[in-house]
Design an enzyme around this catalytic site. Sequence first.
Site, PDB file in Angstrom:
ATOM      1  N   ASP A  88     -10.734   3.283   5.625  1.00  0.00           N
ATOM      2  CA  ASP A  88     -11.315   1.948   5.443  1.00  0.00           C
ATOM      3  C   ASP A  88     -12.838   1.979   5.606  1.00  0.00           C
ATOM      4  OD1 ASP A  88      -9.843  -0.159   4.592  1.00  0.00           O
ATOM      5  OD2 ASP A  88      -9.034  -0.672   6.563  1.00  0.00           O
TER       6      ASP A  88
ATOM      7  N   GLN B 244      -4.038  -1.825  10.077  1.00  0.00           N
ATOM      8  CA  GLN B 244      -3.990  -3.034   9.248  1.00  0.00           C
ATOM      9  C   GLN B 244      -4.636  -4.194  10.003  1.00  0.00           C
ATOM     10  OE1 GLN B 244      -2.992  -3.481   5.996  1.00  0.00           O
ATOM     11  NE2 GLN B 244      -3.774  -5.554   6.278  1.00  0.00           N
TER      12      GLN B 244
ATOM     13  N   LYS C 254       0.843  -1.200   0.000  1.00  0.00           N
ATOM     14  CA  LYS C 254       0.000   0.000   0.000  1.00  0.00           C
ATOM     15  C   LYS C 254       0.879   1.251   0.000  1.00  0.00           C
ATOM     16  CE  LYS C 254      -3.797  -2.381   2.306  1.00  0.00           C
ATOM     17  NZ  LYS C 254      -4.374  -2.731   3.616  1.00  0.00           N
TER      18      LYS C 254
END
Length: 286
Positions: free
Chosen positions: A120, A97, A53
């Site tokens: 997210d 994460q 990422k």
Amino acid sequence: MAEVLDGRALAVRIRQAVREEVAAFVGRHGVAPCLAAILVGDDPASSLYVQNKAKAAAQVGIRSETFHLPAGTSQEEVLRLVDELNRRGDVHGILPQMPLPAPLDAGAVFERLDPRKDVDGLSPDNAGRLALGRPRLVPCTPLGILALLRETGRSLEGAHAVVVGRSNLVGKPTAQLLLAEHATVTLCHSRTRDLGRYTRQADVLVTAAGRPGLVTGDMVRPGAVVVDVGITRDGGRLVGDVDFEGVRDVAGWITPVPGGVGPMTVAMLLRNTLQAARIQLEGENR
Ligand code: NAP
């Protein structure tokens, strides 16, 4: 024989568009959008995801910082880091994460995130907004799924969409997005009796169960669009939920694993980071 929906190619186009928009953002504000990743512990897959990422962010001009906390970090320490990143004006997106190692409570971490930095889309505020039909930051994988569905050129309005999996990360938000497109949505899960009875009715079938071989050719309606979100490691290989060869003979469109939804998730993370930076610097309603 189904046409293959190429997530890699679409992701390249989206990343190119994000790169141009990031350059324009930097031109307006003199700062680049910045993504802060929180990685706890030493899970090799999670470390690799975070590295990938960061690399993808750099390629489109998004700055990134990784905060690597040791395994055994307490909930309070993780929340303290979230508080600090919430306060920092130069950080626009925060990405814890997943999965966080036990006994850390991921739900509490997302509750603590500034929803404007929640790239997210998993904070209660963003999940609630999506459910209310007033989305702001939407989870990346469902956004990628919808972009792939648009590539088929077929209208979702009135289509029967069947989603297998009801997680907060994939299944539920995907169902919400499909509903917003006026599809008729059926949400299946591990307690669904006779899964094939539902999947055979699907014009659009999205599987996000993480169960290789779950969907076989006899469970798919001829001509259906099949999006396989599942990723399971099988030795050195990544496999989806769908028996690709068997379903390819029946479906109209199908995504491969790898090369389908996976690259789209990363592309949408970059888009969400840019959107988060715009929300913070250019106003709430971006
Ligand atoms: P999750 O939280 O484990 O959820 C899995 C869902 O599948 C649950 O709702 C579960 O039902 C359902 N399920 C499990 N076995 C089933 C069965 N035999 N029949 C019907 N439903 C079943 O996983 P997730 O985070 O949503 O991820 C799902 C998969 O997508 C995983 O393989 C993950 O690696 C992959 N993924 C891929 C991407 C990408 O970018 N391509 C992104 C995120 C996730 P219950 O709720 O009843 O337990």
